[in-house]
Design an enzyme around this catalytic site. Sequence first.
Site, mmCIF file in Angstrom:
data_model
loop_
_atom_site.group_PDB
_atom_site.id
_atom_site.type_symbol
_atom_site.label_atom_id
_atom_site.label_comp_id
_atom_site.label_asym_id
_atom_site.label_seq_id
_atom_site.Cartn_x
_atom_site.Cartn_y
_atom_site.Cartn_z
ATOM 1 N N GLU A 196 15.216 -23.608 23.062
ATOM 2 C CA GLU A 196 15.375 -22.852 24.304
ATOM 3 C C GLU A 196 15.333 -21.355 24.038
ATOM 4 O O GLU A 196 16.235 -20.628 24.431
ATOM 5 C CB GLU A 196 16.681 -23.254 24.989
ATOM 6 C CG GLU A 196 16.704 -24.725 25.279
ATOM 7 C CD GLU A 196 17.840 -25.147 26.166
ATOM 8 O OE1 GLU A 196 18.908 -24.545 26.080
ATOM 9 O OE2 GLU A 196 17.644 -26.081 26.946
ATOM 10 N N GLU A 286 14.042 -32.543 26.349
ATOM 11 C CA GLU A 286 15.413 -33.046 26.506
ATOM 12 C C GLU A 286 15.527 -33.441 27.958
ATOM 13 O O GLU A 286 15.619 -32.582 28.827
ATOM 14 C CB GLU A 286 16.443 -31.941 26.230
ATOM 15 C CG GLU A 286 16.616 -31.582 24.782
ATOM 16 C CD GLU A 286 17.647 -30.453 24.582
ATOM 17 O OE1 GLU A 286 18.529 -30.265 25.457
ATOM 18 O OE2 GLU A 286 17.556 -29.761 23.568
HETATM 19 C C1 IPT Z 1 20.503 -27.889 26.182
HETATM 20 C C2 IPT Z 1 20.408 -27.583 24.691
HETATM 21 O O1 IPT Z 1 19.088 -27.444 24.254
HETATM 22 C C3 IPT Z 1 21.072 -28.650 23.864
HETATM 23 O O2 IPT Z 1 21.174 -28.205 22.547
HETATM 24 C C4 IPT Z 1 22.421 -28.970 24.426
HETATM 25 O O3 IPT Z 1 23.201 -27.837 24.301
HETATM 26 C C5 IPT Z 1 22.276 -29.366 25.874
HETATM 27 O O4 IPT Z 1 21.726 -28.334 26.583
HETATM 28 C C6 IPT Z 1 23.592 -29.628 26.557
HETATM 29 O O5 IPT Z 1 24.250 -30.657 25.963
HETATM 30 S S1 IPT Z 1 20.448 -26.448 27.184
HETATM 31 C C7 IPT Z 1 20.181 -26.960 28.843
HETATM 32 C C8 IPT Z 1 21.407 -27.417 29.489
HETATM 33 C C9 IPT Z 1 19.679 -25.819 29.602
#
Ligand code: IPT
Length: 971
Positions: A196, A286
């Site tokens: 990110e 993700e």
């Molecule tokens: C996303 C992150 O890439 C991941 O590492 C983790 O922190 C996750 O969120 C939350 O558990 S960030 C996303 C919510 C914008």
Amino acid sequence: MNRAFGAVLVAILATASAPSAAGATRAAPDGAPGAARAGQVVTYDQHSVMLDGRRILVQGAEMHYFRLPSPDLWRDVLEKIRAGGFNTVSLYFDWAYHSPKRGVYDFTGVRDVDRLLRMIDEMGMWAIVRPGPYINAETTGGGFPAWLKLVPGKARTSAPGYTAAYTEWLDHINPIIARHQVTRGGSVLMYNVENEYQANTDAAYMQALQDKARADGIDVPIVTNVCCDAGSWASTWGSGLGAVQIPGVDDYPQSFDCANAETAWGPWGEGVTERIRPDAPGYAAEYQAGAIDLGDTGYERCRELTGPEYMRFFYKNNAITSGSTLFSYYMTFGGTNWGWLAQPNDVYTSYDYGAAITEGRQLTAKYDEFKRQGYFLTALAPLAKTDPATAPTSDSPALTAVARSNPDTGTQFVLLRHTDRAAASDDSGVLDWSTPDGRYRVPVRVVGKDAKILVAGYDLGGQRLVWSTSEIMTHAAIGGRDVAVLYGTEATGGATVLRYPARPRVRVLDGEVTSTYDPATGDLRLDYRHEGLARVEISGGGRRSALLLLGTHATVSPFWRMETDAGPVLVRGTSLVRSATVTGAAVRLRADTAAPGQIEVFAPARRLSVNGQPVGVRPTPSGSLVGRLPGPDRVRLPRLTGWRTQVEAPEAAPGFDDSRWVVADKTTSLSPYQPNTLPVLYADDYGYHYGNVWYRGRFTATGTETALKLNAITGRRGSYLVWLNGRYLGAARGGVEDDSVPNPDPGPGTFAIPDGLLTAGKPAVLSVLVENMGHNDDWTVDDVRMRQPRGLTGAALIGSGAALSWRIQGARGGEDLTDRARGPLNNGGLYGERHGWSLPGYPDGSWRRVGSLAGTPVAPGVTWYRTTFGLDLPRGQDTSVALRFAEPPPAGHRVMLFLNGWQLGLYGGGGMGPQTDFVLPAGLLRHNGTNTLALAVTAREASELGAVSLVSLGTQRGGVPVLPVHSPAFR
Ligand code: IPT
């Protein structure tokens, strides 16, 4: 450098520089990933990634090895993931977990990531590797080792200091990854740089990470996960400096507000993965599959927030609307923030995440939904190449269809859902559907927030599927015929049309199914209700025969699909199938059972064995084998008795010898935070990065002191305790993460000095115990939060100008680890930790006996409790054991729990989180042997302990063999 790679050909066959990473035997299942051990050529286009020219659809599951400190259990979780319809795992690699000190790295024991990748290679899965250097992930420092705070140069940029530091990490991790790439016969399919990394930051840095990867032999596509503002990535990163080949998007449509699980329905949007580069496949890097428990409501609520209904609607909507062929679900197994692994602002010990597989490794209803969807996505090859297509029109405005089709086969995939995504009504309609095989009026019904993907014009093995209003779970050619599993919403109507050159023979083996054949079109139409599991055998008609199994969500859940050298095998029953092999007429399964019950196997075989035991079977009219399997044996867990206790914190006594502690006298720090007073007392600046830290300050009293004004930063959930001349003065909450402008008065505490405690002209000693709950992350790339100090930031006497001189003590050895097996995050600097009280074998025979913990009073300060217990759990059975605290977290004290020396949890009040059950993973827990439990209780006020007990979170016959994890004892 990666810009020199063409947009299409992104990897070449590796030269013979590295040996194949695959282990002795690699399953070569039909159509499964990595069927060959030889290196494969990876290419991609706008539709999908291809291996040796064959299109693949990636169904990925995020899991974190560093949250499961028992390598044999990695295999357990990986097998569960594979059986759940995933062909890929997505893995962060946590720099902090491997590096206690600049230049020092450890990849052994629970940190043996080569072993992890070898397992994935051997299982025939793919891996998406995400080594950061920054990973976020709610892990301490977002994956940055705390020693990075002492390195000059803005983190996550091209600053030379940071570059030198992360290069060190990549020098270690990249070669391990490189030898496991698919191009070398391994599993690593894609390499993710950064995390990110929002636009308008340092493109040269993004480029440097990629150049470094290429220089280290990474030749698979380079990807990254983009958050929040994908659009700006498209324009800024299009194809310029720092652009990655396949940008992916992070989507969390349900938010992290687990308290509102009932009402949330996409508060953060529709959750459709945006396509960032037109020349690359859509990649859901993700996709939300659980949630962090921001409101401390407990993970069961997070599981509801992201339950099967959400999964059906949002995942299917995303798949068809975005046309992505790369998916990864965050998290599929969350695990445990053991030791000081947690980033304290967002999480506590458990990282269960409300995931499909619980922290205790149990399968949930979410797992069943993943299985239904994953089996579908990975079984229907035309899904890997689709374009938007004209959707059928619905005569009901309440229902909307969205379609994609495969340009080569014409196969259509139609998403059917409510037009208003929030609608929960029961609506029927008729679709006017122009399928590849003709135009049809198709009756459909959507109940509640359901969404379905309907298929038309599909060569289902040897059959021709014209259309169906049932969803396909999977199908396989078994023993020369097609076996297909279809399902629909319980008690709704279903219809399936198949086409035959001549009238086929239809035998309904089970359930109520009517059939009609139209010789003009060749259409065989089956009508039924989705109820139980109907079985229809179709033979003749000019095609090979087929068995259709028509069920509901519930009745298809017990199906398992496994790939073997003799083709796929289907199993119905058991609570998990781990693997299958077919030799001659025998099918051998490794499977788990949570209860005695029936097993049905569809395989080219006449004999069955499960977990090495022959199972008596009889053939069925469905052409399957049916037998019975025993359930697990009863599990007996001992009561925890025989406790012994010892009070510690001698550091609070004025006469304590601290002459070997580090003198804290620095006057400057790299930290952007100004200390409130000098000297600088930041723990990291003296090499103490994790857990509790002690300070002792000396001064000569003037007798005019009235109070003590302290500041300490602990991170959220932390506090500090203060003694003067051995007298406990009280506790205060520590400072928490700031916005990028540091709070000038963090974690303040003013402690009145009782009359008579100090004498003019006499030396006085101040003792302060400060918790360090973990380090902030660097999500915003501001380089400020992440460098927020831990420990005391100021100390002043009120009523006197007496100067204080300081010594500090944290974990034994500081950055020079004394316990390499358990690693940098296991221990802090409590007296008991420094002296082995947490370890098995510590001679506690002189400690005072305590009958039971319940009702035992604890005084302010630190008190330890130890006991041992023997276990003799049934072998060949997987029992997930947890330590349960009977009471909701108390306000007055908190408990740090050690199992066989491993710090597996923080329980207690003061905002520590709602957790009362702490998983004790097999491998750390000796299931057939003696275990040592040590509890370090830090009380801020006089309070009472509650009861603790061992509980089973689930037990199944089966499991994987688990060897003890090396756990050094007291010496
Ligand atoms: C996303 C992150 O890439 C991941 O590492 C983790 O922190 C996750 O969120 C939350 O558990 S960030 C996303 C919510 C914008």
